[in-house]
Design an enzyme around this catalytic site. Structure first.
Site, mmCIF file in Angstrom:
data_model
loop_
_atom_site.group_PDB
_atom_site.id
_atom_site.type_symbol
_atom_site.label_atom_id
_atom_site.label_comp_id
_atom_site.label_asym_id
_atom_site.label_seq_id
_atom_site.Cartn_x
_atom_site.Cartn_y
_atom_site.Cartn_z
ATOM 1 N N ASN A 219 -22.701 -8.545 -3.341
ATOM 2 C CA ASN A 219 -22.365 -9.899 -2.937
ATOM 3 C C ASN A 219 -21.103 -10.346 -3.660
ATOM 4 O OD1 ASN A 219 -22.773 -12.615 -1.828
ATOM 5 N ND2 ASN A 219 -23.187 -13.176 -3.954
ATOM 6 N N GLU A 220 -20.042 -10.563 -2.893
ATOM 7 C CA GLU A 220 -18.777 -11.126 -3.360
ATOM 8 C C GLU A 220 -18.096 -10.329 -4.468
ATOM 9 O OE1 GLU A 220 -19.343 -15.735 -1.984
ATOM 10 O OE2 GLU A 220 -19.538 -15.304 -4.136
ATOM 11 N N TYR A 304 -15.229 -20.874 1.069
ATOM 12 C CA TYR A 304 -15.644 -22.086 0.366
ATOM 13 C C TYR A 304 -14.381 -22.846 -0.041
ATOM 14 C CZ TYR A 304 -20.379 -20.205 -0.011
ATOM 15 O OH TYR A 304 -21.628 -19.715 0.276
ATOM 16 N N GLU A 341 -20.443 -16.021 4.731
ATOM 17 C CA GLU A 341 -20.804 -17.324 4.184
ATOM 18 C C GLU A 341 -19.660 -18.288 4.435
ATOM 19 O OE1 GLU A 341 -21.837 -17.314 0.016
ATOM 20 O OE2 GLU A 341 -22.882 -15.396 0.144
#
Length: 422
Positions: A219-220, A304, A341
């Site tokens: 993740n990321e 984001y 996301e």
């Protein structure tokens, strides 16, 4: 629009509510319509599907499922109400898949929900929690996208593996996770063991489980502390992804990255230099280079804007740029794009109407650029407090998706309907 309220007693056979809700911005304010237009200002391109998913399918992020399932098993339950509720509501909203953690290495979770409690030593109840998530996803007809680890400290992260290797002064996002041979070999061995596991509920091996759409390497992952050109990250991607392909040959594999790159080549340099003071192009990891790996099946980005330093007035357009520029790069290397996301904060910054306008535009942008899927963060079951995550949205019992308390549930329905129109 004729949507029935979601009722808990009907969740085991929740209908897929795909009524077409493609209407104009409900508030009718020019400023909100402009935000939507800016967010969806994307050139149309051929669709590239993520496996068997419809074009621009919606994937809901619900990271907490293994944790909730494990806690319920420890209580002696045979099912997890949180897992049942989440999958029922995902199905009711028409989403194709759920992205949730396939890892839990947190020292603070030991005896609670941690899966790996020491190097290659496992808590069987915690693994059975993940077993239950896979089995129940299959029962609801919901696919899963499962990251295998975390860059950040939550649930263990890269720091935990560096600690286990006995290396000095481990930090969050420790770059030695990607370069130290002992750490890489440990992670590869863990991945091989996890994908070789036989599910205790249905007898199916993880690496061939029909509920799994894709595995993500991490993740990321970010390239902070690595070489500026991204060579070390690409080498790590190749090596770990090859293990996933070996043990899960029928599943898709993605990097799980946010889409950062080593230069502005292929991006709108003028726009990004004016719109953001961010880590987008600082080097260490190359979106293009990682996506081109022969072991990677789809491109991965997250978005984001408030966390990345995007200027308020550029937020809507920045999302559109991020989506269509990465989709174009992914198409150049023959891969679909998964927008894993995206989110805006709930309680500061933009109003709910402004956020809804941008989400609607970004969903439409994902469809227009031919993305394989898009995943808003973060879908919660009713019992999860709002304050636990600053990006939460719901589909609360007894409500229709458009109820303002749900924030974006009706937008998910719109997007799922849109994804079936190509």
């Amino acid at each position: 629009m004729g949507m029935v309220p979601f009722r808990r007693e009907s969740r085991m056979r929740a209908p897929v509510l795909l009524a077409l809700l493609l209407t104009a911005v409900g508030c009718g304010e020019d400023s909100l319509a402009l935000l939507q237009d800016e967010a969806s200002d994307c050139p149309e391109a051929p669709a590239m599907r993520l496996g068997v998913a419809p074009s621009a399918a919606v994937v809901l992020n619900a990271y907490y499922l293994q944790e909730e399932a494990t806690r319920d098993l420890r209580r002696g339950r045979t099912e997890s109400p949180a897992v049942e509720e989440t999958f029922a509501k995902v199905s009711a909203l028409g989403a194709h898949a759920v992205r949730t953690t396939g890892y839990n290495d947190g020292a603070d979770k030991r005896g609670d929900s941690a899966i790996q409690v020491a190097p290659l030593q496992y808590d069987e109840v915690s693994l059975r929690g993940l077993d239950l998530v896979l089995t129940r996803a299959a029962a609801y007809g919901v696919k899963l996208i499962l990251p295998l680890g975390n860059y950040w400290d939550a649930y263990g992260g890269t720091r935990r593996y560096v600690e286990w290797a006995g290396l000095p002064s481990p930090v969050e996002g420790d770059p030695r996770f990607f370069t130290e041979r002992a750490v890489i070999d440990h992670y590869k061995a863990h991945v091989a063991r996890l994908l070789s596991r036989e599910n205790t509920f249905d007898g199916l091996r993880y690496g061939e489980h029909p509920a799994v759409l894709a595995w993500e390497l991490l993740n990321e992952p970010r390239g902070k502390g690595l070489d500026p050109e991204g060579a070390a990250m690409r080498a790590w991607v190749d090596e770990v992804a090859a293990v996933v392909k070996e043990y899960a040959p029928g599943h898709l594999v993605g990097t799980g990255e946010e889409g950062f790159d080593t230069s502005l080549a292929g991006y709108d340099e003028r726009f990004w230099r004016g719109a953001a003071s961010s880590p987008f192009f600082e080097g260490g990891s190359s979106f293009r280079r990682n996506t081109a790996s022969p072991f990677i099946d789809f491109a991965s980005v997250h978005f984001y804007p408030e966390l990345y330093g995007v200027k308020r007035d550029d937020t809507a357009r920045a999302g559109a740029h991020w989506f269509f520029e990465h989709a174009a790069i992914a198409r150049d290397v023959g891969k679909p794009l998964f927008i894993g996301e995206f989110a805006l904060r709930n309680h500061e910054g933009f109003s709910l109407d402004e956020r809804r306008a941008m989400y609607r535009g970004w969903f439409r942008c994902a469809w227009r650029v031919g993305a394989g899927a898009s995943g808003p963060w973060m879908f919660a079951n009713d019992s999860r407090p709002d304050e636990w995550d600053e990006f939460t949205f719901y589909y609360r019992d007894g409500t229709v998706p458009a109820d303002p308390r749900n924030r974006y549930a009706d937008l998910v329905v719109e997007a799922t309907a849109l994804s079936g129109t190509r």
